[in-house]
Design a protein around this motif. Structure first.
Motif, PDB file in Angstrom:
ATOM      1  N   ASP A  64       2.310  -9.575  -9.812  1.00  0.00           N
ATOM      2  CA  ASP A  64       2.213  -8.170  -9.417  1.00  0.00           C
ATOM      3  C   ASP A  64       1.015  -7.527 -10.120  1.00  0.00           C
ATOM      4  O   ASP A  64       1.165  -6.717 -11.040  1.00  0.00           O
ATOM      5  CB  ASP A  64       3.510  -7.440  -9.754  1.00  0.00           C
ATOM      6  CG  ASP A  64       3.532  -6.025  -9.198  1.00  0.00           C
ATOM      7  OD1 ASP A  64       2.710  -5.719  -8.314  1.00  0.00           O
ATOM      8  OD2 ASP A  64       4.356  -5.218  -9.674  1.00  0.00           O
ATOM      9  N   THR A  65      -0.175  -7.921  -9.702  1.00  0.00           N
ATOM     10  CA  THR A  65      -1.418  -7.325 -10.189  1.00  0.00           C
ATOM     11  C   THR A  65      -2.158  -6.741  -8.993  1.00  0.00           C
ATOM     12  O   THR A  65      -1.764  -6.946  -7.841  1.00  0.00           O
ATOM     13  CB  THR A  65      -2.316  -8.381 -10.847  1.00  0.00           C
ATOM     14  OG1 THR A  65      -2.694  -9.349  -9.840  1.00  0.00           O
ATOM     15  CG2 THR A  65      -1.576  -9.112 -11.975  1.00  0.00           C
ATOM     16  N   GLU A  66      -3.250  -6.024  -9.240  1.00  0.00           N
ATOM     17  CA  GLU A  66      -4.017  -5.466  -8.126  1.00  0.00           C
ATOM     18  C   GLU A  66      -4.504  -6.576  -7.196  1.00  0.00           C
ATOM     19  O   GLU A  66      -4.364  -6.478  -5.971  1.00  0.00           O
ATOM     20  CB  GLU A  66      -5.210  -4.665  -8.640  1.00  0.00           C
ATOM     21  CG  GLU A  66      -6.033  -4.049  -7.521  1.00  0.00           C
ATOM     22  CD  GLU A  66      -7.227  -3.269  -8.024  1.00  0.00           C
ATOM     23  OE1 GLU A  66      -7.976  -2.730  -7.185  1.00  0.00           O
ATOM     24  OE2 GLU A  66      -7.430  -3.206  -9.250  1.00  0.00           O
ATOM     25  N   ALA A  67      -5.046  -7.642  -7.784  1.00  0.00           N
ATOM     26  CA  ALA A  67      -5.542  -8.751  -6.959  1.00  0.00           C
ATOM     27  C   ALA A  67      -4.399  -9.435  -6.229  1.00  0.00           C
ATOM     28  O   ALA A  67      -4.511  -9.776  -5.046  1.00  0.00           O
ATOM     29  CB  ALA A  67      -6.293  -9.753  -7.824  1.00  0.00           C
ATOM     30  N   GLY A  68      -3.282  -9.660  -6.923  1.00  0.00           N
ATOM     31  CA  GLY A  68      -2.141 -10.307  -6.296  1.00  0.00           C
ATOM     32  C   GLY A  68      -1.585  -9.495  -5.144  1.00  0.00           C
ATOM     33  O   GLY A  68      -1.276 -10.039  -4.074  1.00  0.00           O
ATOM     34  N   ARG A  69      -1.452  -8.192  -5.346  1.00  0.00           N
ATOM     35  CA  ARG A  69      -0.928  -7.332  -4.277  1.00  0.00           C
ATOM     36  C   ARG A  69      -1.885  -7.298  -3.088  1.00  0.00           C
ATOM     37  O   ARG A  69      -1.454  -7.286  -1.930  1.00  0.00           O
ATOM     38  CB  ARG A  69      -0.692  -5.920  -4.816  1.00  0.00           C
ATOM     39  CG  ARG A  69       0.468  -5.815  -5.808  1.00  0.00           C
ATOM     40  CD  ARG A  69       0.799  -4.374  -6.117  1.00  0.00           C
ATOM     41  NE  ARG A  69      -0.304  -3.697  -6.816  1.00  0.00           N
ATOM     42  CZ  ARG A  69      -0.460  -3.670  -8.133  1.00  0.00           C
ATOM     43  NH1 ARG A  69       0.410  -4.297  -8.920  1.00  0.00           N
ATOM     44  NH2 ARG A  69      -1.479  -3.021  -8.692  1.00  0.00           N
ATOM     45  N   THR A  70      -3.174  -7.275  -3.359  1.00  0.00           N
ATOM     46  CA  THR A  70      -4.157  -7.223  -2.281  1.00  0.00           C
ATOM     47  C   THR A  70      -4.112  -8.490  -1.442  1.00  0.00           C
ATOM     48  O   THR A  70      -4.091  -8.434  -0.201  1.00  0.00           O
ATOM     49  CB  THR A  70      -5.564  -7.028  -2.857  1.00  0.00           C
ATOM     50  OG1 THR A  70      -5.620  -5.783  -3.558  1.00  0.00           O
ATOM     51  CG2 THR A  70      -6.607  -7.023  -1.758  1.00  0.00           C
ATOM     52  N   VAL A  71      -4.093  -9.657  -2.099  1.00  0.00           N
ATOM     53  CA  VAL A  71      -4.049 -10.919  -1.366  1.00  0.00           C
ATOM     54  C   VAL A  71      -2.752 -11.029  -0.576  1.00  0.00           C
ATOM     55  O   VAL A  71      -2.750 -11.440   0.597  1.00  0.00           O
ATOM     56  CB  VAL A  71      -4.208 -12.108  -2.336  1.00  0.00           C
ATOM     57  CG1 VAL A  71      -3.890 -13.424  -1.641  1.00  0.00           C
ATOM     58  CG2 VAL A  71      -5.627 -12.139  -2.896  1.00  0.00           C
ATOM     59  N   ALA A  72      -1.641 -10.644  -1.193  1.00  0.00           N
ATOM     60  CA  ALA A  72      -0.352 -10.722  -0.504  1.00  0.00           C
ATOM     61  C   ALA A  72      -0.333  -9.823   0.724  1.00  0.00           C
ATOM     62  O   ALA A  72       0.150 -10.217   1.797  1.00  0.00           O
ATOM     63  CB  ALA A  72       0.777 -10.342  -1.458  1.00  0.00           C
ATOM     64  N   ALA A  73      -0.883  -8.612   0.602  1.00  0.00           N
ATOM     65  CA  ALA A  73      -0.883  -7.672   1.718  1.00  0.00           C
ATOM     66  C   ALA A  73      -1.769  -8.173   2.859  1.00  0.00           C
ATOM     67  O   ALA A  73      -1.385  -8.098   4.036  1.00  0.00           O
ATOM     68  CB  ALA A  73      -1.345  -6.298   1.250  1.00  0.00           C
ATOM     69  N   GLU A  74      -2.940  -8.684   2.535  1.00  0.00           N
ATOM     70  CA  GLU A  74      -3.844  -9.154   3.580  1.00  0.00           C
ATOM     71  C   GLU A  74      -3.296 -10.406   4.255  1.00  0.00           C
ATOM     72  O   GLU A  74      -3.437 -10.585   5.472  1.00  0.00           O
ATOM     73  CB  GLU A  74      -5.234  -9.407   2.996  1.00  0.00           C
ATOM     74  CG  GLU A  74      -5.922  -8.130   2.528  1.00  0.00           C
ATOM     75  CD  GLU A  74      -7.363  -8.346   2.139  1.00  0.00           C
ATOM     76  OE1 GLU A  74      -7.962  -9.362   2.545  1.00  0.00           O
ATOM     77  OE2 GLU A  74      -7.906  -7.486   1.417  1.00  0.00           O
ATOM     78  N   ALA A  75      -2.662 -11.287   3.473  1.00  0.00           N
ATOM     79  CA  ALA A  75      -2.072 -12.488   4.057  1.00  0.00           C
ATOM     80  C   ALA A  75      -0.895 -12.139   4.955  1.00  0.00           C
ATOM     81  O   ALA A  75      -0.665 -12.780   5.990  1.00  0.00           O
ATOM     82  CB  ALA A  75      -1.637 -13.450   2.963  1.00  0.00           C
TER      83      ALA A  75
END
Length: 262
Positions: free
Chosen positions: A69-80
């Motif tokens: 649950d980091t900015e990068a993790g949330r971004t990748v999860a949302a785009e995927a």
């Protein structure tokens, strides 16, 4: 001028996507958890993402998925979750910091330089692979993410044990982009990379010192995939291999196509 370095696939399920790539005849690197550098202390901190790669003699594919649950993790999860598949075009240059400074000087909006690292096993001892990334401002390339990177430890990635694939693929040749405005999109990327946009038939090509990007009209991309494409995005890639064939992405990799060709 930079070179084509790698393409990134964002997926919601890393294990399922890895199994799909193996079933397609690719050799995979082990999963590696990425870190960033704390700007205050210089210490490594979890990036919230992990990857594995398909390494070729020239270039590679990166499978990226969220782990925290980091900015990068949330971004990748949302785009995927919104659209699994190709999201990242990564070019490479000898000095990403200089590239970044030059683009800022030319009036481009640039995000802050990013520095990533991940530990990679070798046949003798682990190596911490480090990377510096220059990235244009958000929204400049609506087709997908674009970055220009420098590898500080390429020997960690291009290990001979990972370069041979049962399907015979040896090199990453091109990224395919679907867009309603191929010329405008191609010229934008060409200006950013310091190269030119060339019209070939109905498609525009942006060549680098190695590899290129092809911008296809939406109708042609839809015909190749045999599925409708209604918005601009990265949708396919070309690989050097012994025989010519088109292989649609399996569901775990999202929507897309791989073109194998001599």
């Amino acid at each position: 001028m930079p070179r084509l370095d790698h393409l990134g696939l964002f997926v919601p399920d890393g294990a399922a996507a890895a199994s799909a790539l193996q079933a397609m005849g690719f050799t995979l690197t082990p999963i590696a958890h990425q870190t960033t550098t704390d700007p205050a202390t210089g210490a490594p901190i979890p990036a919230g993402t992990a990857n594995l790669c398909v390494m070729f003699q020239e270039g590679y594919l990166e499978l990226l998925f969220a782990t925290g649950d980091t900015e990068a993790g949330r971004t990748v999860a949302a785009e995927a979750a919104q659209r699994a598949g190709l999201h990242l075009l990564s070019l490479t240059t000898h000095n990403a910091e200089t590239f970044d400074a030059n683009r800022r000087g030319a009036g481009w909006e640039m995000r802050p330089l990013a520095r990533f690292a991940r530990d990679i096993e070798t046949e003798s001892a682990p190596i911490t692979a480090r990377f510096t990334l220059a990235r244009p401002g958000k929204g400049i390339f609506p087709e997908g993410r674009v970055q220009v990177m420098t590898h500080h430890s390429p020997e960690a990635l291009w290990q001979s044990r990972w370069l041979t694939h049962p399907n015979g693929a040896t090199a990453l040749k091109a990224l395919l982009v679907a867009t309603p405005m191929p010329e405008a999109a191609a010229r934008r990327l060409a200006r950013f990379a310091g190269t030119e946009a060339i019209l070939e038939g109905t498609r525009w090509h942006v060549p680098f010192t190695r590899g290129h990007v092809e911008f296809w009209p939406l109708s042609e991309a839809s015909a190749l995939l045999n599925a409708p494409i209604e918005s601009a995005h990265f949708f396919g890639l070309r690989l050097t291999a012994p025989e010519k064939r088109h292989v649609p992405f399996p569901p775990a990799l999202g929507q897309g196509v791989m073109i194998f060709e001599p």
